[in-house]
Every structure is written in structure tokens, then in C-alpha cells.
Scaffold this active site. Sequence first.
Site, PDB file in Angstrom:
ATOM      1  N   CYS A 196       0.833  -1.204   0.000  1.00 18.32           N
ATOM      2  CA  CYS A 196       0.000   0.000   0.000  1.00 18.32           C
ATOM      3  C   CYS A 196       0.870   1.258   0.000  1.00 18.32           C
ATOM      4  CB  CYS A 196      -0.927  -0.026   1.211  1.00 18.32           C
ATOM      5  SG  CYS A 196      -2.155   1.287   1.230  1.00 18.32           S
ATOM      6  N   CYS A 197       1.906   1.274   0.861  1.00 18.05           N
ATOM      7  CA  CYS A 197       2.810   2.427   0.887  1.00 18.05           C
ATOM      8  C   CYS A 197       3.548   2.576  -0.452  1.00 18.05           C
ATOM      9  CB  CYS A 197       3.833   2.290   2.011  1.00 18.05           C
ATOM     10  SG  CYS A 197       3.201   2.626   3.674  1.00 18.05           S
ATOM     11  N   CYS A 228      -3.618   4.392   9.625  1.00 18.22           N
ATOM     12  CA  CYS A 228      -2.317   3.857  10.056  1.00 18.22           C
ATOM     13  C   CYS A 228      -1.646   4.724  11.110  1.00 18.22           C
ATOM     14  CB  CYS A 228      -1.389   3.716   8.849  1.00 18.22           C
ATOM     15  SG  CYS A 228      -2.022   2.587   7.605  1.00 18.22           S
ATOM     16  N   CYS A 276      -1.155   8.436   7.309  1.00 20.18           N
ATOM     17  CA  CYS A 276      -2.509   8.186   6.833  1.00 20.18           C
ATOM     18  C   CYS A 276      -3.438   7.878   8.015  1.00 20.18           C
ATOM     19  CB  CYS A 276      -2.506   7.011   5.869  1.00 20.18           C
ATOM     20  SG  CYS A 276      -1.613   7.328   4.340  1.00 20.18           S
ATOM     21  N   CYS A 304       7.921   3.757   5.594  1.00 20.90           N
ATOM     22  CA  CYS A 304       7.019   3.552   4.465  1.00 20.90           C
ATOM     23  C   CYS A 304       7.754   3.362   3.146  1.00 20.90           C
ATOM     24  CB  CYS A 304       6.049   4.712   4.354  1.00 20.90           C
ATOM     25  SG  CYS A 304       6.869   6.297   4.208  1.00 20.90           S
TER      26      CYS A 304
HETATM   27 FE1  SF4 Z   1      -1.412   2.762   2.905  1.00 21.24          FE
HETATM   28 FE2  SF4 Z   1      -1.228   3.099   5.561  1.00 21.24          FE
HETATM   29 FE3  SF4 Z   1       0.971   3.362   3.962  1.00 21.24          FE
HETATM   30 FE4  SF4 Z   1      -1.004   5.182   3.948  1.00 21.24          FE
HETATM   31  S1  SF4 Z   1       0.407   4.686   5.656  1.00 21.24           S
HETATM   32  S2  SF4 Z   1       0.006   4.356   2.170  1.00 21.24           S
HETATM   33  S3  SF4 Z   1      -2.852   3.866   4.176  1.00 21.24           S
HETATM   34  S4  SF4 Z   1      -0.241   1.489   4.384  1.00 21.24           S
END
Ligand code: SF4
Length: 234
Positions: A112-113, A199, A196, A225
Site C-alpha cells: 500500500c505504501c 495507520c 494516513c 514507508c
Molecule cells: Fe497505505 Fe497506511 Fe501506507 Fe497510507 S500509511 S500508504 S494507508 S499502508
Amino acid sequence: MEFSPELQSSSAEGVLTWAVQAFHPRMALVTSFAAEGVVIIDMLSRIRAGVRVLTLDTGRLCPETYDVMEAIRERYGMPIEVLFPRAEAVEAMTREEGVNLFYHSVEGRKRCCAVRKVEPLDRALGGLDAWITGLRRGQATTRTDVQKVEIDSHHGGIVKLNPLADWTWDQVWDYIRAHDVPYNTLHDRGYPSIGCAPCTRAVAPGEDIRAGRWWWEQDPVAKECGLHPAGHRG
Ligand code: SF4
């Protein structure tokens, strides 16, 4: 490229003044509008108008982050370049693993990151000679070797500037108060580090400042991240 010891021990304003002379307009601040980022924006506004300010909109940010983005835009009259992830990559990821894949595994969180943050940043840095960040050595165990000026071999060997590398959290807040800089109000509610919405959570007094990021993960080394991978500094 060699950087003088004097530069590495310069003040934050000194590093930024040197960087503006050396790299503007092929340089940008990349910020999430956390406390360190708004300090640097205020400093840049005093040094030179028109330095580019980039931010990553992952699609999962907190409402308060959009509020401070707007407050900064109005206060300093500066355009903010908002970078978005590739729609097709987000669609494929969420179709395959769901919208909250980060809770399922470290791999899912890293995917996701990578999609929402790392790829848009790589794309933006592709056309630059230097970028500025709000990294501080005191932010995390993974950041204790941050230098004020580095070669970023992870991004094509461009220069990475971390003018607040040796600042403490208290110094950041002293600056914000002294200059009445707009800041993310989540900082007033126990969020020293803001990412985010799904998170990030508040931390208890005395808890590590990164403890609220991906709080369900235990390994502090994994809790990055991918925007600032360690071990790549030249
Ligand atoms: Fe995805 Fe969480 Fe990374 Fe944001 S912090 S990009 S929602 S995993």
C-alpha cells in the site's frame, strides 16, 4: 559529490540558503505538513519565493492534514503541488487485497505504501536535482544517521537536504510558536507523527514519537514507508 563539514554543521536556514542558491528551481520540499514541514516552509518563505512544495495525497489522509495544507496555502500564498498515486495501481491493489490490506500483513502494508507513496514520490523526484525533507535524527531509531546534506542514491544520486536533522522536538515547537506558523491540529491531540488516517493514532505521554504509526507492527526497523530507506546515503 563532497559536502564541506561547515555545511553539515550549518544552521537550518544556512543549509536552505545554500540549497536555494545551488539548486533552485530544480529542487522541491516534499512534506506531509507535519510540524517539521511547516517550519521549513516558513524558513523558505523568508529566503526565496517560489521554491516548489510537493505533497503526497495517498487518498487516506486525515481531514486535519487537508486543513493545514489550505492554511499554509493561504498564509504564504504558495501553490502546493499535490501528487496522487496511479489510479490503475490502486484499483488493482484494492481489488486483489481489499481497501485495508495494511492490517493483514507487513507485506500488504508495504504494498500500500509503495503504491500510494513511493511510486508517486519517485515520479516527482525524477525531474529534480535536489529535494528537502523534514527528517530529524530524533524521530526514529532508523533515522539516527541522517545528515543535513546527503547524496540520495535511492533516487538517482540527487541531493537530499534534511535541514532539521539535528533539531529536537522542542526546537521545532519553539519555532512554530515564535513565528505563529499554521500546524496540523492533530499535534495538539497526541499525534507527534502524522501519516494516513487508518495507520496513525495518538501516543501516550512519554511514548516513542513513532509508536502511533502502524502501531500493530512490532519491528521498528520495518516501520518505515519506503520514502526514506536507510542504508542508501552517500
Ligand atoms: Fe497505505 Fe497506511 Fe501506507 Fe497510507 S500509511 S500508504 S494507508 S499502508
